[in-house]
Design an enzyme around this catalytic site. Structure first.
Site, PDB file in Angstrom:
ATOM      1  N   ARG A  75      33.274  42.891  35.739  1.00 24.89           N
ATOM      2  CA  ARG A  75      34.550  42.433  35.163  1.00 24.89           C
ATOM      3  C   ARG A  75      34.315  42.427  33.660  1.00 24.89           C
ATOM      4  O   ARG A  75      33.710  41.505  33.127  1.00 24.89           O
ATOM      5  CB  ARG A  75      34.896  41.034  35.661  1.00 24.89           C
ATOM      6  CG  ARG A  75      35.074  40.947  37.179  1.00 24.89           C
ATOM      7  CD  ARG A  75      35.680  39.619  37.584  1.00 24.89           C
ATOM      8  NE  ARG A  75      35.636  39.425  39.026  1.00 24.89           N
ATOM      9  CZ  ARG A  75      36.484  39.968  39.902  1.00 24.89           C
ATOM     10  NH1 ARG A  75      37.442  40.758  39.464  1.00 24.89           N
ATOM     11  NH2 ARG A  75      36.368  39.728  41.193  1.00 24.89           N
ATOM     12  N   SER A  76      34.759  43.478  33.000  1.00 24.86           N
ATOM     13  CA  SER A  76      34.403  43.682  31.591  1.00 24.86           C
ATOM     14  C   SER A  76      35.285  42.853  30.656  1.00 24.86           C
ATOM     15  O   SER A  76      36.510  42.975  30.676  1.00 24.86           O
ATOM     16  CB  SER A  76      34.542  45.164  31.241  1.00 24.86           C
ATOM     17  OG  SER A  76      34.270  45.364  29.876  1.00 24.86           O
ATOM     18  N   GLY A 105      41.097  46.797  41.233  1.00 28.92           N
ATOM     19  CA  GLY A 105      42.277  45.996  41.519  1.00 28.92           C
ATOM     20  C   GLY A 105      43.165  45.830  40.300  1.00 28.92           C
ATOM     21  O   GLY A 105      43.124  46.649  39.367  1.00 28.92           O
ATOM     22  N   ASP A 131      42.178  42.165  48.128  1.00 32.10           N
ATOM     23  CA  ASP A 131      43.319  41.233  48.063  1.00 32.10           C
ATOM     24  C   ASP A 131      44.648  41.839  48.527  1.00 32.10           C
ATOM     25  O   ASP A 131      45.589  41.099  48.798  1.00 32.10           O
ATOM     26  CB  ASP A 131      43.503  40.723  46.624  1.00 32.10           C
ATOM     27  CG  ASP A 131      42.275  39.977  46.117  1.00 32.10           C
ATOM     28  OD1 ASP A 131      41.525  39.440  46.943  1.00 32.10           O
ATOM     29  OD2 ASP A 131      42.065  39.960  44.883  1.00 32.10           O
ATOM     30  N   GLY A 189      44.372  34.303  65.857  1.00 31.02           N
ATOM     31  CA  GLY A 189      45.046  33.291  66.685  1.00 31.02           C
ATOM     32  C   GLY A 189      44.942  31.900  66.084  1.00 31.02           C
ATOM     33  O   GLY A 189      44.888  30.898  66.816  1.00 31.02           O
ATOM     34  N   GLU A 226      42.687  30.852  49.085  1.00 28.71           N
ATOM     35  CA  GLU A 226      41.959  30.194  47.994  1.00 28.71           C
ATOM     36  C   GLU A 226      42.912  29.790  46.869  1.00 28.71           C
ATOM     37  O   GLU A 226      43.901  30.473  46.591  1.00 28.71           O
ATOM     38  CB  GLU A 226      40.865  31.111  47.441  1.00 28.71           C
ATOM     39  CG  GLU A 226      41.398  32.339  46.742  1.00 28.71           C
ATOM     40  CD  GLU A 226      40.282  33.185  46.141  1.00 28.71           C
ATOM     41  OE1 GLU A 226      39.168  32.695  45.951  1.00 28.71           O
ATOM     42  OE2 GLU A 226      40.554  34.377  45.856  1.00 28.71           O
ATOM     43  N   GLN A 257      33.023  37.836  52.693  1.00 30.42           N
ATOM     44  CA  GLN A 257      34.258  38.597  52.956  1.00 30.42           C
ATOM     45  C   GLN A 257      34.286  39.937  52.226  1.00 30.42           C
ATOM     46  O   GLN A 257      35.079  40.809  52.549  1.00 30.42           O
ATOM     47  CB  GLN A 257      35.480  37.798  52.478  1.00 30.42           C
ATOM     48  CG  GLN A 257      35.712  36.520  53.236  1.00 30.42           C
ATOM     49  CD  GLN A 257      36.688  35.614  52.516  1.00 30.42           C
ATOM     50  OE1 GLN A 257      37.887  35.688  52.729  1.00 30.42           O
ATOM     51  NE2 GLN A 257      36.193  34.744  51.662  1.00 30.42           N
TER      52      GLN A 257
HETATM   53  O1  F6P Z   1      39.726  40.287  43.641  1.00 24.88           O
HETATM   54  C1  F6P Z   1      38.766  40.230  44.634  1.00 24.88           C
HETATM   55  C2  F6P Z   1      38.189  38.848  44.755  1.00 24.88           C
HETATM   56  O2  F6P Z   1      37.266  38.850  45.813  1.00 24.88           O
HETATM   57  C3  F6P Z   1      39.216  37.724  44.935  1.00 24.88           C
HETATM   58  O3  F6P Z   1      39.691  37.630  46.243  1.00 24.88           O
HETATM   59  C4  F6P Z   1      38.431  36.536  44.471  1.00 24.88           C
HETATM   60  O4  F6P Z   1      39.281  35.523  44.002  1.00 24.88           O
HETATM   61  C5  F6P Z   1      37.585  37.093  43.366  1.00 24.88           C
HETATM   62  O5  F6P Z   1      37.514  38.494  43.574  1.00 24.88           O
HETATM   63  C6  F6P Z   1      36.195  36.530  43.262  1.00 24.88           C
HETATM   64  O6  F6P Z   1      35.592  37.113  42.165  1.00 24.88           O
HETATM   65  P1  F6P Z   1      34.053  36.995  41.796  1.00 24.88           P
HETATM   66  O7  F6P Z   1      33.275  37.810  42.775  1.00 24.88           O
HETATM   67  O8  F6P Z   1      33.962  37.534  40.414  1.00 24.88           O
HETATM   68  O9  F6P Z   1      33.697  35.552  41.899  1.00 24.88           O
END
Ligand code: F6P
Length: 325
Positions: A75-76, A105, A131, A189, A226, A257
């Site tokens: 994440r730059s 994303g 997401d 479910g 979340e 996940q």
């Molecule tokens: O955008 C993908 C995602 O997994 C989101 O669902 C989550 O809020 C976020 O990235 C978590 O980011 P990081 O791995 O930087 O903590």
């Protein structure tokens, strides 16, 4: 417009299962159609530092079934600055890259759009995020795998929830979107989902408790999307205070996940959109995201893809409500 000969490819933002299948598709379709491919490592940060190397078809052998991204990701924060983007542009010119495919994303495609506008550069986006919050494509790469991962986790938690007759609040990812929460709740479910697209937080819990108590199930699963303030812990605490007779537990699924082997659906989506990216470049398209809508590959302007209001089908709430009696 100068003829495009060399295409750069990078992954950016949170990794998603299927990103490797997308890297493979862009590389192979690119080479098949006569382009040279250059891989950029560590997302936009690698573009700024010049972490770039030529790719051949061999570089992408055997990766279609691997989770994560072989190109690494980041994440730059540097790319959000004009100075960072200038360095990125200088490196693209130095490497002879004429077009850039960005797999990522919302934040990553926003970066691509800004860069494309500033430097009049050909950027093509592929929707890579668990997401599913990109506008104009039915699904994003990684979403299906993650939904399956959540479903399997919930199946396991249900065993212990039923054995102890407990209410479980299970928190899932999704950032600001409830697609993962709502659909994994249906698939597993669960008794309820608490999502940002539904009514207010208070209403959602109250509604569930009223219905849950009335149907007198001994154990319940509530999937919670979340949220910094109102995640699974918040709801569990409220139930403990307001309904002390219930035995409550919390499970935050977290980064498990994001990992794992991509599902067939994600591999196919990644492959189709990767081939679509090369086809779009051949057609002279630029600054679009390749999506799939109603089973057709579509071109979505980047400015639209990053819209924050991807439609959420409210009928899914009814489906869950009716099936959890
Ligand atoms: O955008 C993908 C995602 O997994 C989101 O669902 C989550 O809020 C976020 O990235 C978590 O980011 P990081 O791995 O930087 O903590």
């Amino acid at each position: 417009m100068a003829k495009i000969k060399t295409i750069g490819i990078l992954t950016s933002g949170g990794d998603a299962p299927g990103m490797n299948a997308a890297i493979r598709a862009v590389t192979r379709a690119g080479i098949y159609n006569g382009f040279s491919i250059k891989a950029v490592y560590r997302g936009y940060d690698g573009l700024i530092s010049g972490d770039i190397k030529p790719f051949t078809t061999e570089n992408v052998s055997g990766i279609i079934g691997q989770g994560g991204t072989i190109l690494k990701t980041a994440r730059s924060t540097a790319f959000a600055t004009e100075e960072g983007r200038q360095k990125a542009y200088d490196n693209l010119i130095k490497e002879g890259i004429d077009a850039l495919v960005v797999i990522g994303g919302n934040g990553s495609l926003t970066g691509a759009m800004t860069f494309a506008q500033e430097y009049d550069f050909c950027c093509i986006g592929l929707p890579g995020t668990i997401d599913n919050d990109l506008y104009g494509t039915d699904n994003t790469i990684g979403y299906d795998t993650t939904m399956n991962t959540i479903m399997e986790s919930v199946d396991r938690i249900r065993d212990t929830a039923q054995s102890h007759e407990r209410i479980f609040f299970i928190e899932v990812m999704g950032r600001d979107a409830g697609f993962l929460a709502q659909n994994s709740a249906i698939a597993s479910g669960a008794e309820a989902a608490i999502i940002p697209e539904d009514s207010t937080d208070v209403d959602q819990l109250a509604r569930f408790m009223e219905r849950g108590v009335r149907k007198s199930k001994k154990s319940c699963i509530v999937i919670v999307s979340e949220s910094p303030k109102c995640g699974a812990i918040y709801y569990a605490d409220r139930v403990r205070k307001e309904f002390p007779d219930f035995d409550v537990r919390v499970s935050i699924l977290g980064h498990l996940q994001r990992g794992g082997r991509p599902s067939a659906r994600d591999r196919i989506l990644a492959s189709r959109t990767g081939v679509g990216a090369i086809e779009a470049i051949l057609q002279g398209q630029r600054n679009i995201m390749i999506g799939v809508r109603n089973n057709e590959v579509v071109y979505v302007p980047l400015s639209e893809a990053i819209r924050s209001d991807k439609p959420f089908d409210k009928k899914l709430i009814k489906v869950l409500d009716e099936l959890s009696i």
